[in-house]
Enzyme design. Structure first.
Site, PDB file in Angstrom:
ATOM      1  N   GLN A 180       1.006  -1.479  -0.415  1.00 47.85           N
ATOM      2  CA  GLN A 180       0.138  -0.399   0.255  1.00 47.85           C
ATOM      3  C   GLN A 180       0.889   1.409  -0.429  1.00 47.85           C
ATOM      4  O   GLN A 180       0.954   2.574  -0.532  1.00 47.85           O
ATOM      5  CB  GLN A 180      -0.593   0.161   1.440  1.00 47.85           C
ATOM      6  CG  GLN A 180      -2.017  -1.040   1.133  1.00 47.85           C
ATOM      7  CD  GLN A 180      -3.658  -0.514  -0.319  1.00 47.85           C
ATOM      8  OE1 GLN A 180      -3.370   0.602  -0.544  1.00 47.85           O
ATOM      9  NE2 GLN A 180      -3.927  -1.296  -0.089  1.00 47.85           N
ATOM     10  N   ALA A 201       1.230  -4.705  -8.728  1.00 44.77           N
ATOM     11  CA  ALA A 201       0.607  -4.214  -9.287  1.00 44.77           C
ATOM     12  C   ALA A 201      -0.135  -2.793  -8.944  1.00 44.77           C
ATOM     13  O   ALA A 201       0.184  -1.537 -10.403  1.00 44.77           O
ATOM     14  CB  ALA A 201       1.695  -4.391 -10.602  1.00 44.77           C
ATOM     15  N   CYS A 326     -16.472 -10.470   5.009  1.00 46.18           N
ATOM     16  CA  CYS A 326     -17.908 -11.133   5.402  1.00 46.18           C
ATOM     17  C   CYS A 326     -16.996 -12.027   4.732  1.00 46.18           C
ATOM     18  O   CYS A 326     -16.919 -12.420   3.785  1.00 46.18           O
ATOM     19  CB  CYS A 326     -18.372 -10.666   4.361  1.00 46.18           C
ATOM     20  SG  CYS A 326     -20.222 -11.680   4.718  1.00 46.18           S
TER      21      CYS A 326
END
Ligand code: PLP
Length: 387
Positions: A180, A201, A326
């Site tokens: 990140q 990428a 979830c």
């Protein structure tokens, strides 16, 4: 109307990247291992991309191992190193991505002990915890530490320098997940003190399904994929030349445009959070006391379920992310927020906005207006108390 504010999940392919990739789907289809002209063209494209990716993070091209993405890079780092060591301790922060947490848990089944370094309420690593953990491990025991450079949910940037100093002192191998961080802030492998660093990428306007593990030459690592001698026998399999060439171009652009992208995102980010604070003062912005990525805001509004808000915003044409996973039909609150001491009720209300290079001020305006409207509607139905 369609407004995309989920750039930490993935980014669109940059047109300039696509242009570099297209010939490798058409006329330049050679196998980089072939000894003829067409193979040499493919090999040259991979070598060029290796240099571009290395330059983005100040590594040497020989340290770049291309993988199918960040997940594979993290798996290769942890499993590859663990395979060449006697089982010892793997130490993770409590906020790592599942592509680090899950392989670490797999290694637990093979005799490795798992230790967790805590984070404080701002989301920052409690480095003193790491010293305590290291001090409790018998001398001579193998140690692998994995810490991300920036968190995908909160955007908090970690103090990896202090972790690296401790890792060096106690003889641990350090993996830094920079998936990140790369392309959003400056990343320096050579200076980081890490032996391993993962990249992807598709977070930097490159294609999906390609990434890299940067590996210091001192690291002894068993491949996860065995086969031919590709990637200097560190990752077997015929290279995805188009994707690798695209990754290289995306890395080049991320480096040359870094300061411009950073400034643009930061200005919009300030604007977004200023409007949030003044018009939705009940919003709790997570990690705001820590240094964060210039593009990420993770926040909750009291009395609102993040999943419901996400669906309503989606219907209104706004793509954001919730901080919940979830898995089994149950909506689980974000492990990152729980690690920061946020209550499960509040964590279930979290939504993440992540900006990108195409984000505009009028999109933020639209988002805030829609959020205010949704907050009014949902809070009027809500029975959940503000934690
Ligand atoms: N590490 C972090 C911090 C991430 O945010 C992600 C993806 O979201 C990954 C690793 C996995 O990367 P990839 O999607 O390329 O497998």
């Amino acid at each position: 109307m369609s407004i995309y504010l989920d750039y930490n999940a993935t980014t669109p392919l940059d047109g300039r990247v696509l242009d570099v990739m297209l010939p490798f789907f058409r006329e330049q289809f050679g196998n980089a291992s072939s000894g003829h002209q067409s193979g040499r063209i493919a090999r040259a494209a991979i070598d060029g991309a290796r240099e571009q990716v290395a330059r983005l993070v100040n590594a040497h091209p020989s340290q770049v191992v291309f993988t199918s993405g960040g997940t594979e890079a993290n798996n290769l780092a942890l499993k590859g190193c663990a395979s060449r060591l006697m089982p010892g301790h793997i130490i993770l922060s409590g906020v790592e991505h599942s592509s680090v947490r899950t392989p670490a848990r797999v290694l637990q089944k093979h005799g490795w002990m798992l230790d967790e370094v805590g984070v404080d309420a701002s989301g920052q690593l409690v480095v003193a915890n790491l010293r305590t953990i290291f001090s409790g491990i018998p001398a001579g025991c193998s140690k692998i530490v994995a810490v991300m450079l920036a968190n995908n949910e909160t955007g908090v940037i970690y103090n990896v320098g202090s972790v690296a100093a401790l890792a060096r002192e106690f003889g641990a191998t350090l993996l830094v997940d920079a998936v990140q961080a790369a392309g959003k802030i400056s990343v320096d492998f050579a200076d980081s003190g890490a032996q391993l660093m993962s990249l992807s990428a598709h977070k930097i306007y490159g294609p999906k399904g390609v990434g890299a593990l940067i590996v210091d030459k001192a690291v002894d690592m068993e491949p996860v994929l065995h086969g031919g001698g590709h990637e200097k026998a560190r990752r077997a399999g015929t290279e995805n030349v188009a994707a690798i060439a695209g990754f290289g171009k995306a890395a080049e652009l991320a480096l040359t445009e870094l300061s411009m992208r950073h400034a643009q995102a930061q200005a919009l980010h300030h604007y977004l959070e200023a409007r949030l604070r003044s018009e939705l003062p009940q919003a709790c912005i997570f990690g705001q006391q820590a240094e964060r990525l210039p593009n990420t805001s993770f926040f909750a509004l009291p009395g609102i379920e993040g999943e419901t808000l996400l669906m309503n915003l989606d219907q209104a044409g706004l793509a954001v992310s919730s901080g919940s996973a979830c898995g089994t039909g149950e909506v689980e609150p974000s492990h990152v927020l729980l690690a920061m001491g946020v209550t499960p009720e509040r964590a279930r209300g979290a939504i993440r906005v992540s900006l990108g290079k195409a984000s505009r001020r009028d999109e933020i305006d639209c988002f805030i207006d829609c959020l205010k409207q949704q907050a009014r509607v949902l809070q009027s139905f809500s029975t959940v108390a503000c934690a």
